[in-house]
Motif scaffolding. Structure first.
Motif, mmCIF file in Angstrom:
data_model
loop_
_atom_site.group_PDB
_atom_site.id
_atom_site.type_symbol
_atom_site.label_atom_id
_atom_site.label_comp_id
_atom_site.label_asym_id
_atom_site.label_seq_id
_atom_site.Cartn_x
_atom_site.Cartn_y
_atom_site.Cartn_z
ATOM 1 N N PRO A 39 29.745 -43.171 16.608
ATOM 2 C CA PRO A 39 30.390 -43.443 15.318
ATOM 3 C C PRO A 39 29.743 -42.607 14.219
ATOM 4 N N ASP A 40 30.453 -42.506 13.093
ATOM 5 C CA ASP A 40 29.890 -41.818 11.928
ATOM 6 C C ASP A 40 28.863 -42.749 11.296
ATOM 7 N N LEU A 41 27.597 -42.412 11.402
ATOM 8 C CA LEU A 41 26.528 -43.253 10.877
ATOM 9 C C LEU A 41 26.051 -42.798 9.510
ATOM 10 N N THR A 42 26.721 -41.807 8.921
ATOM 11 C CA THR A 42 26.329 -41.314 7.601
ATOM 12 C C THR A 42 27.375 -41.728 6.581
ATOM 13 N N GLY A 43 27.153 -41.340 5.339
ATOM 14 C CA GLY A 43 28.108 -41.664 4.286
ATOM 15 C C GLY A 43 28.002 -43.120 3.880
ATOM 16 N N LYS A 44 29.147 -43.707 3.479
ATOM 17 C CA LYS A 44 29.160 -45.082 2.997
ATOM 18 C C LYS A 44 28.749 -46.042 4.105
ATOM 19 N N ALA A 45 27.769 -46.871 3.802
ATOM 20 C CA ALA A 45 27.266 -47.800 4.833
ATOM 21 C C ALA A 45 28.342 -48.829 5.183
ATOM 22 N N ARG A 46 28.587 -48.993 6.465
ATOM 23 C CA ARG A 46 29.504 -50.019 6.941
ATOM 24 C C ARG A 46 29.087 -50.395 8.344
ATOM 25 N N PRO A 47 29.315 -51.627 8.752
ATOM 26 C CA PRO A 47 28.869 -52.057 10.086
ATOM 27 C C PRO A 47 29.687 -51.410 11.189
ATOM 28 N N VAL A 48 29.016 -51.138 12.300
ATOM 29 C CA VAL A 48 29.658 -50.625 13.506
ATOM 30 C C VAL A 48 29.406 -51.639 14.618
ATOM 31 N N VAL A 49 30.464 -52.056 15.301
ATOM 32 C CA VAL A 49 30.334 -53.003 16.407
ATOM 33 C C VAL A 49 30.417 -52.214 17.711
ATOM 34 N N THR A 50 29.404 -52.351 18.571
ATOM 35 C CA THR A 50 29.391 -51.647 19.854
ATOM 36 C C THR A 50 29.158 -52.647 20.976
ATOM 37 N N ALA A 51 29.876 -52.455 22.090
ATOM 38 C CA ALA A 51 29.813 -53.372 23.233
ATOM 39 C C ALA A 51 29.028 -52.730 24.372
ATOM 40 N N GLY A 52 28.759 -53.531 25.412
ATOM 41 C CA GLY A 52 28.077 -53.023 26.595
ATOM 42 C C GLY A 52 26.588 -53.245 26.595
ATOM 43 N N LEU A 53 26.107 -54.257 25.840
ATOM 44 C CA LEU A 53 24.660 -54.505 25.730
ATOM 45 C C LEU A 53 23.998 -54.681 27.092
ATOM 46 N N GLY A 54 24.553 -55.524 27.936
ATOM 47 C CA GLY A 54 24.012 -55.718 29.283
ATOM 48 C C GLY A 54 22.535 -56.082 29.276
ATOM 49 N N ASP A 55 21.733 -55.374 30.101
ATOM 50 C CA ASP A 55 20.306 -55.669 30.195
ATOM 51 C C ASP A 55 19.461 -54.720 29.344
ATOM 52 N N ALA A 56 20.080 -54.014 28.403
ATOM 53 C CA ALA A 56 19.341 -53.082 27.547
ATOM 54 C C ALA A 56 18.288 -53.833 26.732
ATOM 55 N N GLN A 57 17.154 -53.191 26.532
ATOM 56 C CA GLN A 57 16.069 -53.775 25.738
ATOM 57 C C GLN A 57 15.976 -53.156 24.349
ATOM 58 N N ARG A 58 16.536 -51.951 24.207
ATOM 59 C CA ARG A 58 16.480 -51.257 22.921
ATOM 60 C C ARG A 58 17.789 -50.496 22.687
ATOM 61 N N LEU A 59 18.067 -50.218 21.425
ATOM 62 C CA LEU A 59 19.154 -49.322 21.055
ATOM 63 C C LEU A 59 18.517 -48.051 20.501
ATOM 64 N N GLY A 60 18.851 -46.923 21.060
ATOM 65 C CA GLY A 60 18.309 -45.653 20.603
ATOM 66 C C GLY A 60 19.381 -44.792 19.967
ATOM 67 N N VAL A 61 18.974 -43.863 19.106
ATOM 68 C CA VAL A 61 19.893 -42.917 18.461
ATOM 69 C C VAL A 61 19.344 -41.513 18.663
ATOM 70 N N THR A 62 20.180 -40.622 19.183
ATOM 71 C CA THR A 62 19.806 -39.221 19.352
ATOM 72 C C THR A 62 20.787 -38.335 18.588
ATOM 73 N N ILE A 63 20.452 -37.067 18.455
ATOM 74 C CA ILE A 63 21.352 -36.078 17.859
ATOM 75 C C ILE A 63 21.888 -35.218 18.993
ATOM 76 N N GLU A 64 23.218 -35.222 19.147
ATOM 77 C CA GLU A 64 23.867 -34.553 20.269
ATOM 78 C C GLU A 64 24.922 -33.559 19.781
ATOM 79 N N PRO A 65 25.413 -32.697 20.691
ATOM 80 C CA PRO A 65 26.540 -31.833 20.331
ATOM 81 C C PRO A 65 27.758 -32.670 19.934
ATOM 82 N N ALA A 66 28.607 -32.106 19.082
ATOM 83 C CA ALA A 66 29.809 -32.822 18.630
ATOM 84 C C ALA A 66 30.597 -33.336 19.830
ATOM 85 N N GLY A 67 31.043 -34.574 19.757
ATOM 86 C CA GLY A 67 31.767 -35.189 20.857
ATOM 87 C C GLY A 67 30.892 -36.035 21.756
#
Length: 236
Positions: A192-220
């Motif tokens: 999702p677009d995480l920049t600009g005007k702050a707004r909540p993003v809902v993401t599914a698939g938590l499962g057994d994950a212990q952390r949420l990470g953010v990386t910088i990737e190629p477009a797409g």
């Protein structure tokens, strides 16, 4: 819209109710201790999300606004209404055509506004469900200096609400990508677009994950992270 009043605590805390719905729920709230407690908890979480997304305005903002005010011409007083001249009768069809164009434009704008309102209500319902979950867990981390990321996660729903503030805008060839991190290989949680005007993003698939990470990737986005996370958030 028709709702059981007990289902309106989340939208009420997010200020997403219509005026009649708000009045109806506030009447119900005075006599329902469980809804009052749930509303108080949701408001506290909403306040934490808002604080995480807040940004201090630049020190020079007021001075710039005042300079703009000084340079902006004020609207002139309304002119007295004049009776139409017989010479303008031939232009009546132009006025009618202009009114038709304005009506069509207004209709298109109203349709777009309706679709936007439907999307906002759907998002509010998803955010409310996660925030109201009995096992909702909130974590906030700092990144990139003054930026912040807040995550409210519910394992029972398998979802998380992510709110960011102050993340650097990336070139068009790059994007932020979220990942579920746990015992297994990282799983994409979306781009999702995480920049600009702050707004909540809902993401599914938590499962057994212990952390949420953010990386910088190629477009797409990428099937797997191509760089180390710029931040990680514990999911509780």
């Amino acid at each position: 819209m028709t709702h059981d009043p007990h289902d309106l605590a989340g939208p009420y805390a997010l200020d997403a109710l219509t005026a009649p719905e708000r009045r109806r729920f506030e009447r119900h709230l005075r006599a329902c201790a469980s809804c009052a407690a749930e509303t108080a908890g949701l408001r506290e979480t909403t306040a934490r999300l808002a604080l995480a997304a807040s940004r201090r305005p630049p020190d020079l903002l007021r001075a710039r606004v005042m300079r703009k005010v000084a340079r902006t011409r004020q609207a002139p007083p309304p002119l007295a209404r004049r009776l139409p001249s017989p010479r303008t009768g031939g232009l009546a069809w132009l006025a009618a055509a202009a009114c038709l164009v304005l009506a069509l434009a207004a209709g298109g704008a109203a349709w777009r506004s309706h679709r936007s309102a439907e999307h906002a209500q759907a998002l509010n319902r998803q955010v409310s469900a996660v925030m109201a979950a009995p096992d909702a867990h909130t974590s906030t981390v700092r990144a990139q200096g003054s930026a912040s990321v807040t995550v409210v996660a519910s394992r029972s729903l398998g979802k998380a609400v992510v709110t960011t503030s102050g993340l650097l805008r990336l070139p068009s060839a790059r994007t932020y990508q979220m990942w579920w991190l746990g015992p297994a290989a990282p799983r994409s949680a979306g781009t999702p677009d995480l920049t600009g005007k702050a707004r909540p993003v809902v993401t599914a698939g938590l499962g057994d994950a212990q952390r949420l990470g953010v990386t910088i990737e190629p477009a797409g986005g990428s099937p797997q992270p191509t760089s180390a996370p710029i931040l990680t958030v514990a999911l509780g």
